[in-house]
Design a protein around this motif. Structure first.
Motif, PDB file in Angstrom:
ATOM      1  N   GLU A  44       0.833  -1.211   0.000  1.00 48.78           N
ATOM      2  CA  GLU A  44       0.000   0.000   0.000  1.00 48.78           C
ATOM      3  C   GLU A  44       0.864   1.256   0.000  1.00 48.78           C
ATOM      4  OE1 GLU A  44      -2.729  -0.222   3.263  1.00 48.78           O
ATOM      5  OE2 GLU A  44      -3.730  -2.002   2.458  1.00 48.78           O
ATOM      6  N   ARG A  45       1.913   1.258   0.835  1.00 51.31           N
ATOM      7  CA  ARG A  45       2.809   2.426   0.873  1.00 51.31           C
ATOM      8  C   ARG A  45       3.523   2.595  -0.465  1.00 51.31           C
ATOM      9  NH1 ARG A  45       4.017   0.398   6.050  1.00 51.31           N
ATOM     10  NH2 ARG A  45       6.067  -0.330   5.365  1.00 51.31           N
ATOM     11  N   ALA A  46       3.927   1.478  -1.065  1.00 52.18           N
ATOM     12  CA  ALA A  46       4.597   1.552  -2.366  1.00 52.18           C
ATOM     13  C   ALA A  46       3.642   2.079  -3.430  1.00 52.18           C
ATOM     14  CB  ALA A  46       5.132   0.176  -2.761  1.00 52.18           C
ATOM     15  N   GLU A  47       2.393   1.636  -3.385  1.00 51.81           N
ATOM     16  CA  GLU A  47       1.410   2.127  -4.361  1.00 51.81           C
ATOM     17  C   GLU A  47       1.177   3.625  -4.196  1.00 51.81           C
ATOM     18  OE1 GLU A  47      -1.847  -0.499  -3.530  1.00 51.81           O
ATOM     19  OE2 GLU A  47      -1.199  -1.978  -5.016  1.00 51.81           O
ATOM     20  N   VAL A  48       1.133   4.087  -2.950  1.00 59.44           N
ATOM     21  CA  VAL A  48       0.975   5.520  -2.692  1.00 59.44           C
ATOM     22  C   VAL A  48       2.190   6.282  -3.221  1.00 59.44           C
ATOM     23  CG1 VAL A  48       0.889   7.267  -0.865  1.00 59.44           C
ATOM     24  CG2 VAL A  48      -0.595   5.259  -0.744  1.00 59.44           C
ATOM     25  N   ALA A  53       4.679   9.735  -7.281  1.00 59.85           N
ATOM     26  CA  ALA A  53       5.715   9.947  -8.297  1.00 59.85           C
ATOM     27  C   ALA A  53       5.082  10.211  -9.662  1.00 59.85           C
ATOM     28  CB  ALA A  53       6.639   8.734  -8.366  1.00 59.85           C
ATOM     29  N   GLU A  54       4.027   9.477  -9.980  1.00 53.75           N
ATOM     30  CA  GLU A  54       3.333   9.707 -11.251  1.00 53.75           C
ATOM     31  C   GLU A  54       2.727  11.101 -11.289  1.00 53.75           C
ATOM     32  OE1 GLU A  54       0.612   6.427 -11.301  1.00 53.75           O
ATOM     33  OE2 GLU A  54       2.025   5.110 -12.331  1.00 53.75           O
ATOM     34  N   VAL A  58       3.625  14.159 -13.858  1.00 54.40           N
ATOM     35  CA  VAL A  58       2.623  14.895 -14.634  1.00 54.40           C
ATOM     36  C   VAL A  58       2.792  16.394 -14.415  1.00 54.40           C
ATOM     37  CG1 VAL A  58       0.149  15.400 -14.820  1.00 54.40           C
ATOM     38  CG2 VAL A  58       0.948  13.028 -14.765  1.00 54.40           C
ATOM     39  N   HIS A  59       2.964  16.793 -13.157  1.00 54.13           N
ATOM     40  CA  HIS A  59       3.158  18.219 -12.854  1.00 54.13           C
ATOM     41  C   HIS A  59       4.440  18.744 -13.502  1.00 54.13           C
ATOM     42  CE1 HIS A  59      -0.269  18.882 -10.283  1.00 54.13           C
ATOM     43  NE2 HIS A  59       0.013  17.784  -9.623  1.00 54.13           N
TER      44      HIS A  59
END
Length: 101
Positions: A44-48, A53-54, A58-59
């Motif tokens: 879950e932490r890795a997915e967050v 990062a994604e 994008v920003h």
């Protein structure tokens, strides 16, 4: 009677072994459940972190595009100013040449 006592003793040892094995299995299951929970939490932490990062990427792409647009606009403004100054210099140069006669 002796053989009955021996069978009872064997059954008691077998029952004790079964209780011990059951206790060990329960402890192993509890440890496996704890490890599974810890791994799920890490996932879950890795997915967050991946989502963050994604989002940052994008920003960054949006910021880069905005910077490119700003640079293009500044370049266009500079071309206009240079062209205007060139025309003014050219007009003044023509006026100066006409006064020489």
């Amino acid at each position: 009677a002796a053989s009955a006592e021996a069978e009872t003793a064997d059954a008691s040892i077998t029952a004790d072994d079964a209780v011990r094995a059951s206790t060990e299995a329960a402890a192993s299951l509890a440890e496996a459940t704890r490890i599974k929970s810890a791994l799920e939490s890490r996932v879950e932490r890795a997915e967050v972190a991946v989502a963050a990062a994604e989002s940052a990427a994008v920003h960054a792409r949006m910021d880069a595009a905005a910077s490119e647009a700003d640079a293009a606009a500044a370049s266009a403004r500079l071309r206009v100013v240079v062209a205007r100054e060139f025309e003014r210099w050219n007009s003044n140069s023509n006026v100066d040449e006409s006064n020489v006669d």
